[in-house]
Design a protein around this motif. Structure first.
Motif, PDB file in Angstrom:
ATOM      1  N   THR A  79      34.777  20.855  41.270  1.00 11.97           N
ATOM      2  CA  THR A  79      35.485  20.179  42.351  1.00 11.97           C
ATOM      3  C   THR A  79      36.817  20.845  42.662  1.00 11.97           C
ATOM      4  O   THR A  79      37.188  21.014  43.822  1.00 11.97           O
ATOM      5  CB  THR A  79      35.707  18.711  41.985  1.00 11.97           C
ATOM      6  N   ALA A  80      37.544  21.247  41.607  1.00  9.47           N
ATOM      7  CA  ALA A  80      38.866  21.839  41.841  1.00  9.47           C
ATOM      8  C   ALA A  80      38.743  23.114  42.668  1.00  9.47           C
ATOM      9  O   ALA A  80      39.510  23.331  43.619  1.00  9.47           O
ATOM     10  CB  ALA A  80      39.536  22.124  40.504  1.00  9.47           C
ATOM     11  N   ASN A  83      37.723  22.292  46.282  1.00 10.19           N
ATOM     12  CA  ASN A  83      38.854  21.845  47.109  1.00 10.19           C
ATOM     13  C   ASN A  83      39.697  23.022  47.574  1.00 10.19           C
ATOM     14  O   ASN A  83      40.162  23.063  48.719  1.00 10.19           O
ATOM     15  CB  ASN A  83      39.722  20.860  46.321  1.00 10.19           C
ATOM     16  N   PHE A  86      37.592  24.878  50.496  1.00  5.26           N
ATOM     17  CA  PHE A  86      37.570  24.353  51.872  1.00  5.26           C
ATOM     18  C   PHE A  86      38.966  24.366  52.479  1.00  5.26           C
ATOM     19  O   PHE A  86      39.121  24.568  53.689  1.00  5.26           O
ATOM     20  CB  PHE A  86      36.860  22.995  51.977  1.00  5.26           C
ATOM     21  N   ASP A 150      45.061  23.310  47.742  1.00  7.39           N
ATOM     22  CA  ASP A 150      43.841  22.526  47.583  1.00  7.39           C
ATOM     23  C   ASP A 150      43.965  21.133  48.190  1.00  7.39           C
ATOM     24  O   ASP A 150      43.242  20.234  47.810  1.00  7.39           O
ATOM     25  CB  ASP A 150      43.483  22.420  46.096  1.00  7.39           C
ATOM     26  N   GLY A 151      44.876  20.954  49.139  1.00 11.76           N
ATOM     27  CA  GLY A 151      45.069  19.615  49.695  1.00 11.76           C
ATOM     28  C   GLY A 151      44.473  19.440  51.072  1.00 11.76           C
ATOM     29  O   GLY A 151      44.844  18.526  51.789  1.00 11.76           O
ATOM     30  N   ILE A 466      33.656  16.331  50.741  1.00 10.03           N
ATOM     31  CA  ILE A 466      33.107  15.925  49.457  1.00 10.03           C
ATOM     32  C   ILE A 466      32.241  17.069  48.959  1.00 10.03           C
ATOM     33  O   ILE A 466      31.740  17.870  49.753  1.00 10.03           O
ATOM     34  CB  ILE A 466      32.290  14.627  49.564  1.00 10.03           C
ATOM     35  N   ASP A 467      32.116  17.187  47.652  1.00 14.59           N
ATOM     36  CA  ASP A 467      31.362  18.319  47.119  1.00 14.59           C
ATOM     37  C   ASP A 467      29.982  17.935  46.589  1.00 14.59           C
ATOM     38  O   ASP A 467      29.125  18.779  46.444  1.00 14.59           O
ATOM     39  CB  ASP A 467      32.168  19.043  46.033  1.00 14.59           C
TER      40      ASP A 467
END
Lengths: 834, 187, 102
Positions: A79-80, A83, A86, A150-151, A466-467
């Motif tokens: 996930t990290a 983020n 994207f 990553d925000g 969402i991943d």
């Protein structure tokens, strides 16, 4: 002077002229040429090539996203990392591809299509490029280092603040993007001045190619639209670095301020990207339909409408943050209304095809791809402008689909059309048949296969970003379809790149003006020479057919007999030639300046704040050098540009390009200041945790200091005026010296106020006062430097009855610093009294 | 809206194809294309659409008419709800919201850390949870059952899993809580 | 370049009016103007209506002032005035049709 003759100067041998001009205008050989080039052709192509590299990188990131989403439990990325990917995909495509791409097109094309030899500020072009390259590199390196932002590409606080993103990820975004935006604002200043002043002789604004209008709209929007984001980034970085609470609700801040500032930039941005693409369409469609554009005046009016209306839509990105319905309705209506000028252009283009005989050349295929894609994107855009529908679709895959339809349809397709259209002028070769068509079909099919179904995915409730989605089997098939087609699209882009490389290496030599276009960009040999025109176009020589006559020097200002890079500067409205600008030669100054600006950003990023003053000093020193090589210490006789028409050189007139550039810079600066005032007003009206605690600024001392500063500023403005009025006499030097002294006094007074300020970390009001004071100090500092520059000019004999040196620009800055400082002072006083 | 857009797309494409295939004829009239189609046609469509949007938007606004009030508090990464329980007393739950069917519900949404967004796709629009303010969204569920909800605003590492459910019951028939996790149980 | 100023006047007036009304709306909601009555309506609506109507009148004056010529400069100036008028009319229409601070 506007007669029917075809020549205003005697013909010469074209080859002799070509050699003379090439010696003056070409880049240096070898590595020094890479570092020192300031030529708009070189810099423009570099911008575009670098942007395409970033497009490829952004594209690879999007492939990773699609690979992850192809299955509901994709274990491909954690996930990290997802983020970061994207966030970087969005940021790269927006800031490192789209904006630089359009800047590159503008830099490369505008002088050619408007009939000039270079942009107004060649060194600024180069500075912009190096800032872009260095900033982009910092951002890319962060991705390799695993500390990329990553925000999400719009970096909402509080998620992006120090508490919730403790690493340097967000700092990379804020500092890197701001660095790149310096290049965008520089380009905007330069494009604005170039279009207004560097056209061919006697080309009125109302008769210039539509591309000029589109780019003018774009650049003015950039001047006004980028500063909100720059301000937002500065505020957020101040909050992250020094805990100044602009966005912290417990201390008088508000996270919605960030959203306002971001979208105040972010929505005009969409049109900033669209307008140049529309300019390319308005250029290409009539040529390939063998006719003229339908409704020139109406299209100009549509551009005017878009430029203004697009600043009244930003809140439609914030329909779900809890803003009252009436406010939403204002922006909803504006968002729908902006579709009208867009539709006017679409129908004007179809009408142009209607009245002409369209030819299905490769650029035209991309134009048709644009129509199909963009109309659909526009319609989903209108749907999203409707508040209740927006509440449902906001932040879902529907929005992702919409924005890709608009951006790929409205920017990428027209840019691919533009690239294929202008490639012969870039490389002098015709393309290799059939590869381009295959690439087009792969891109078109891949694109619609990927994104059409995403509308449905969004309506099925799939949110953005969402991943994994293990509990939603209904999303599996549409996601898999999107992922498969995205690979098709990627193959299409790869094939497009391959086609371009093939054309450069293996293409047959193209004949001159292969599309039989009327515009001046084709009135030159292929590939375009470094100087564009051996003599400049004008009445009777304002068509692509004039190529040979211009090459033989029968137009305005032929050759380079003085060994200078000369171009005509015209009246902004009528196009009447006013003076001759001598443009700078190859120099390393831009790359050196970009490097010291870069070192400032790197020090900020590393948290070495105590070292940053060193970088600031270095920046000041390099900028001082920029001024030192402007102007001259002797008068020059007027230059004969055409039979019976002699014009002065630029250092002997007041309305120079540099002065225009200073005005354009102040437009951007005013926008920044207005946003700062908006921030003060917004927080004090809307944010919770107001009124602010008791302030320690109400004493006599602060009133006295601000009074001293304002008096010194006013005196400085008077000295500047008198220095200009008495420039022929020795008094000028006294005035400039007094100007420096008064500037220093004002600076000392302003800096002393900082000692009285309340702790800026206490409350947003105190932090905003710190920023207002910082704004005043920075502007006072620049005004004082300009006074010092003027004094150096006076001392070294660059100021005389005819020559004004830096004095007019100093005066302009002094007035601006005075006005903004006075407004800030009044504002703080009002806060104290009320 | 879907049919309307499909019709407009078809109209534009047919126009384009016609422009392409048209035999040599007279030129195009500028006013028909730019003012007629560009301004007139588009304005007519937009005014109708925006007017309808205002009307629907007004109708679904929360207003003081005695709707059931519940509170939703978002955090990284989960939801805490406070709603009327079986005995009429406030009941606190985690990740599950209980509301009666057939009556309007006003949800007071707030956040303790970053911005989240409350969204139950099958029940209506979304509303952001912004720290420092309370946003009110109005929902109404006609049919009892379990509805899925999620966080629609990107909020960090746990965003994908920030789900919740809404259990809609017949008024007066509050479901049995014994086999459900409620406010007492910590995660 | 006077014609360029003329062309920009209408849209600029729209921009100013839009900002003023939006600011009045925000300030009014924050300071509780909707509950202060003002004639037949609330102070909030009255303030926004007043600004809007005054702006529309200015727009009409602007349109009236525009040159009547059929050259491109004249047509662009009239187009600018019309763009401003339509934009102000449409984008601020919600003052009379939607509820103010709900």
């Amino acid at each position: 002077m506007n007669d029917q003759t075809q020549s205003v100067n005697p013909p010469q041998r074209a080859l002799t002229l070509h050699r003379e001009l090439t010696a003056v205008w070409s880049d240096l050989p070898g590595w020094r040429g890479v570092l020192a080039s300031v030529n708009h052709g070189t810099i423009g192509l570099r911008f575009m090539a670098t942007a395409c590299v970033f497009f490829a990188i952004g594209g690879v990131l999007s492939m990773l996203i699609r690979a992850q989403l192809a299955t509901p439990r994709g274990a491909f990325l954690d996930t990290a990392v997802y983020n970061q990917i994207f966030t970087m995909h969005g940021s790269i495509m927006m800031f490192l591809f789209a904006i630089p791409m359009l800047e590159g097109l503008a830099l490369w094309l505008l002088p050619k299509i408007l009939g000039a030899r270079d942009m107004a500020f060649p060194r600024l072009s180069a500075l912009g490029y190096w800032c872009y390259l260095f900033g982009g590199t910092i951002i890319l390196l962060s991705l390799l280092g695993g500390v990329a932002p990553d925000g999400g590409w719009f970096m909402y606080t509080p998620l992006s603040d120090k508490t919730h993103t403790p690493g340097i990820n967000a700092d990379v975004w804020l500092l890197g993007i701001t660095f790149v935006e310096i290049s965008a604002v520089a380009a905007a200043v330069e494009i604005t001045v170039t279009i207004l002043r560097c056209r061919s002789a006697d080309m009125p604004l109302t008769r210039m190619p539509l591309m000029g209008w589109y780019m003018l709209g774009t650049s003015v929007m950039m001047l006004v639209g980028f500063p909100p984001l720059i301000l937002g980034s500065i505020l957020l970085e101040l909050e992250r670095a020094f805990d100044w609470p602009f966005f912290d609700v417990t201390r008088g801040g508000d996270p919605l301020l960030w959203q306002h500032l971001f979208w105040l930039f972010g929505h005009p941005e969409v049109y900033i990207i669209f307008l140049p693409a529309a300019g390319a369409l308005s250029t290409i469609i009539p040529v390939l339909s063998r006719t003229t554009i339908l409704g020139y005046g109406t299209i100009v009016a549509a551009v005017l409408g878009l430029v203004f209306l697009s600043f009244g839509l930003w809140v439609h990105h914030m329909f779900t943050v809890g803003i009252p319905h009436m406010a939403l309705a204002f922006f909803s209506a504006a968002s729908a209304l902006v579709a009208v000028p867009t539709a006017v252009q679409v129908f004007a283009w179809i009408g142009t095809i209607w009245k002409g005989r369209p030819e299905l050349k490769l650029p035209m295929l991309y134009v048709l791809g644009f129509f199909l894609t963009f109309v659909m994107g526009g319609l989903t855009g209108v749907m999203l402008a409707i508040v209740p529908f927006n509440w449902q679709a906001h932040d879902t895959a529907f929005v992702t689909a919409h924005l890709h339809y608009v951006l790929i349809g409205g920017f990428v397709f027209p840019m691919l059309a533009a690239l294929t259209y202008w490639m012969p002028l870039i490389c002098g070769r015709a393309r290799v048949p059939r590869v381009g068509e295959a690439a087009f079909w792969l891109i078109l099919i891949g694109f619609h296969g990927t994104f059409f179904i995403m509308h449905l995915t969004g309506l099925l409730g799939m949110p953005r970003r969402i991943d994994v989605y293990p509990d939603n089997p209904e999303w599996i098939i549409p996601n898999l379809v999107s992922s498969i087609f995205s690979m098709v699209m990627a193959m299409g882009f790869a094939l497009f790149a391959f086609d371009i490389v093939m054309q450069v290496i293996f293409g047959a030599h193209s004949r001159r003006n292969p599309w039989r276009a009327p515009t001046l960009d084709w009135a030159m040999s292929l590939p375009a020479p470094a100087y564009n025109f051996a003599s400049l176009p004008g009445p009777g020589l304002d068509h692509a057919d004039a190529a040979v006559a211009l090459a033989r020097g029968t137009g305005w200002l032929p050759g380079a007999p003085r060994g200078w890079r000369e171009t005509l500067v015209v009246n902004a409205g009528s196009g009447r030639p006013e003076h001759v600008a001598v443009l700078p030669d190859n120099t390393m100054l831009p790359i050196a300046t970009a490097a010291v600006i870069g070192s400032f950003f790197m020090l900020m990023l590393a948290g070495l704040y105590w070292l940053t003053p060193l970088a600031l000093v270095a920046i000041v020193l390099t900028l001082w050098r920029w001024g030192a090589v402007m102007g001259a210490d002797t008068d020059h006789a007027p230059i004969l540009v055409a039979k019976g028409q002699s014009l002065p050189v630029h250092w002997q007139v007041r309305g120079t390009l540099a002065y225009g550039g200073a005005v354009a810079t102040l437009v951007a600066d005013s926008s920044l200041y207005a946003c700062l005032l908006f921030g003060v007003g917004f927080l004090s009206v809307v944010a919770p945790a107001w009124p602010a605690p008791e302030s320690g600024l109400s004493g006599l001392w602060s009133a006295m200091l601000i009074g001293v500063a304002l008096v010194a500023l006013t005196l400085g403005a008077l000295f500047a005026r008198r220095a200009e009025a008495r420039r022929g006499s020795a008094i000028a030097q006294t005035q400039t010296r007094l100007g420096v002294v008064s500037g220093v006094i004002a600076l000392v007074a302003l800096v002393s106020i900082a000692l009285l300020l309340d702790d800026p970390t206490r409350h947003a009001r105190d932090a905003l006062r710190g920023v207002l004071l910082g704004f005043a100090v920075v502007h006072m500092g620049i005004a004082t430097l300009l006074a010092a520059r003027s004094h150096a000019d006076a001392r070294d004999g660059r100021i005389s009855a005819q020559r004004r040196g830096a004095v007019p620009v100093w005066r302009l800055w002094q007035d601006f610093a005075l006005a903004t400082t006075a407004i800030s002072g009044l504002l703080v006083a009002a806060q104290e009294v009320l | 809206m879907l049919i309307g857009s499909a019709a407009i797309i078809a109209f534009v494409l047919i126009l384009l194809a016609w422009a392409w295939r048209r035999p040599e004829g007279k030129g195009a009239d500028e006013r028909v294309w730019t003012l007629g189609l560009g301004v007139g046609f588009v304005m007519a469509v937009l005014v109708a659409l925006v007017g309808y949007g205002f009307w629907v938007g007004e109708r679904i606004l929360p207003r003081s008419d005695g709707a059931v009030r519940v509170a939703a508090e978002a955090r990284q990464w989960g939801w805490a709800f406070r709603q009327p329980g079986p005995d009429g007393q406030p009941l606190e739950t985690q990740e599950v919201l209980y509301v009666p069917a057939g009556v309007p519900i006003d949800i007071e949404i707030t956040s303790t850390d970053v911005i989240h967004s409350f969204w139950v796709p099958r029940l209506g629009g979304k509303m952001d949870a912004v720290p420092g303010r309370v946003n009110v969204a109005r929902l109404m569920a006609h049919t009892p059952g379990e509805y899925e909800g999620l966080c629609a605003e990107f909020c960090g590492l746990g965003h994908s899993f920030m789900r919740f459910s809404v259990i809609v019951y017949e008024p007066g028939a509050f479901p049995d809580l014994s086999n459900r996790q409620t406010g007492g149980a910590d995660e | 370049m006077r014609w360029a100023m003329g062309m920009l006047a209408g849209p600029t007036l729209w921009a100013v009016l839009f900002v003023v009304v939006y600011a009045l709306h925000g300030i009014g909601c924050a300071w509780g103007w909707p509950s202060v009555s003002f004639g037949p309506t609330s102070l909030h609506i009255a303030a926004m209506m007043g600004a809007w109507v005054a702006g529309l009148v200015l727009h009409l004056v602007l349109l009236w002032q525009m040159p009547k010529g059929h050259d491109r400069e004249g047509r662009l100036q009239r187009a600018g005035a019309w763009i401003g008028l339509v934009a102000s009319g449409v984008t601020l229409l919600p003052i009379v049709v939607t509820s103010s601070c709900g």
